[in-house]
Motif scaffolding. Sequence first.
Motif, short mmCIF file in Angstrom:
data_model
loop_
_atom_site.label_atom_id
_atom_site.label_comp_id
_atom_site.label_asym_id
_atom_site.label_seq_id
_atom_site.Cartn_x
_atom_site.Cartn_y
_atom_site.Cartn_z
N PHE A 1 0.83 -1.20 0.00
CA PHE A 1 0.00 0.00 0.00
C PHE A 1 0.87 1.26 0.00
O PHE A 1 0.61 2.21 -0.74
CB PHE A 1 -0.95 0.01 1.21
N ALA A 2 1.89 1.27 0.84
CA ALA A 2 2.78 2.43 0.91
C ALA A 2 3.49 2.64 -0.43
O ALA A 2 3.60 3.78 -0.90
CB ALA A 2 3.80 2.27 2.04
N ALA A 3 3.97 1.57 -1.03
CA ALA A 3 4.67 1.68 -2.32
C ALA A 3 3.75 2.26 -3.38
O ALA A 3 4.13 3.20 -4.10
CB ALA A 3 5.20 0.31 -2.75
N VAL A 4 2.55 1.73 -3.47
CA VAL A 4 1.60 2.22 -4.48
C VAL A 4 1.16 3.65 -4.15
O VAL A 4 1.11 4.51 -5.04
CB VAL A 4 0.39 1.26 -4.60
N GLY B 1 8.54 11.19 -3.52
CA GLY B 1 7.47 10.19 -3.63
C GLY B 1 7.90 8.98 -4.43
O GLY B 1 7.64 7.82 -4.04
N MET B 2 8.56 9.22 -5.54
CA MET B 2 9.01 8.11 -6.38
C MET B 2 10.10 7.27 -5.69
O MET B 2 10.05 6.04 -5.71
CB MET B 2 9.52 8.63 -7.73
N LEU B 3 11.07 7.94 -5.07
CA LEU B 3 12.12 7.21 -4.36
C LEU B 3 11.56 6.44 -3.17
O LEU B 3 12.00 5.32 -2.90
CB LEU B 3 13.24 8.15 -3.92
N ALA B 4 10.60 7.01 -2.48
CA ALA B 4 9.95 6.31 -1.37
C ALA B 4 9.28 5.04 -1.88
O ALA B 4 9.41 3.96 -1.28
CB ALA B 4 8.94 7.20 -0.67
N SER B 5 8.59 5.15 -2.99
CA SER B 5 7.94 4.00 -3.58
C SER B 5 8.94 2.90 -3.93
O SER B 5 8.69 1.72 -3.67
CB SER B 5 7.17 4.43 -4.86
N ILE B 6 10.06 3.29 -4.49
CA ILE B 6 11.11 2.32 -4.84
C ILE B 6 11.64 1.64 -3.58
O ILE B 6 11.82 0.41 -3.56
CB ILE B 6 12.24 3.00 -5.63
N CYS B 7 11.88 2.41 -2.53
CA CYS B 7 12.38 1.82 -1.27
C CYS B 7 11.38 0.81 -0.72
O CYS B 7 11.78 -0.29 -0.27
CB CYS B 7 12.65 2.90 -0.23
N PHE B 8 10.10 1.16 -0.75
CA PHE B 8 9.09 0.22 -0.23
C PHE B 8 9.01 -1.02 -1.11
O PHE B 8 8.86 -2.13 -0.61
CB PHE B 8 7.73 0.90 -0.12
N ALA B 9 9.13 -0.84 -2.42
CA ALA B 9 9.10 -2.00 -3.32
C ALA B 9 10.28 -2.94 -3.06
O ALA B 9 10.12 -4.16 -3.07
CB ALA B 9 9.10 -1.53 -4.77
N ILE B 10 11.44 -2.37 -2.80
CA ILE B 10 12.61 -3.20 -2.49
C ILE B 10 12.42 -3.93 -1.16
O ILE B 10 12.76 -5.10 -1.04
CB ILE B 10 13.89 -2.32 -2.44
N ALA B 11 11.83 -3.24 -0.20
CA ALA B 11 11.63 -3.84 1.13
C ALA B 11 10.59 -4.94 1.14
O ALA B 11 10.59 -5.80 2.02
CB ALA B 11 11.22 -2.76 2.14
N ARG B 12 9.73 -4.95 0.20
CA ARG B 12 8.65 -5.92 0.16
C ARG B 12 9.20 -7.30 0.02
O ARG B 12 8.85 -8.27 0.52
CB ARG B 12 7.69 -5.60 -0.99
#
Length: 160
Positions: free
Chosen positions: A14-17, A149-160
């Motif tokens: 959810f955070a990534a999206v 926002g975009m970098l945060a999304s990437i970080c969350f996607a990596i953490a998933r």
Amino acid sequence: MDIFQTWRSPLILFAAVGCAVSGGIFYAFSTFVMQALGEQPSASGIATMQSINITVINPLFMAAFFLPAVASLILAIAALRDWSNPNSSYLLIGSLLYLIGTIGVTIAGNIPLNDALAVVNPSSNEGFTLWTKFLKDWTLWNHVRTIAGMLASICFAIAR
């Protein structure tokens, strides 16, 4: 099992999206909306931006903007509580990017500019002077929000 462990993956997703959606909204403003407004006569550009600043305050946008912040806050706390998890650094960095680079910049950078624009007469000389500076400054802060926002999304996607 800890309730966070049950909701960890969906919350990260959810955070990534959510961060990507916010970043995408800001990207649109950075890449063409502000340019289109800047190409209008200043009175028209000011009046349109004043209208945007009023209509953006609606439940759908507020949810898209603030719910990722809530998720980021929860994920930051979880990351600090479970720092030994190899993905915790990505969760914390993603959270800070969104909370500071998107929410913080909005509060400290974009909103004060919007507030100044809200009270100006679009047809006045003061409006023209403010609009020229507004376009440059607001768009600069918006670039920061877009990237965060975009970098945060990437970080969350990596953490998933």
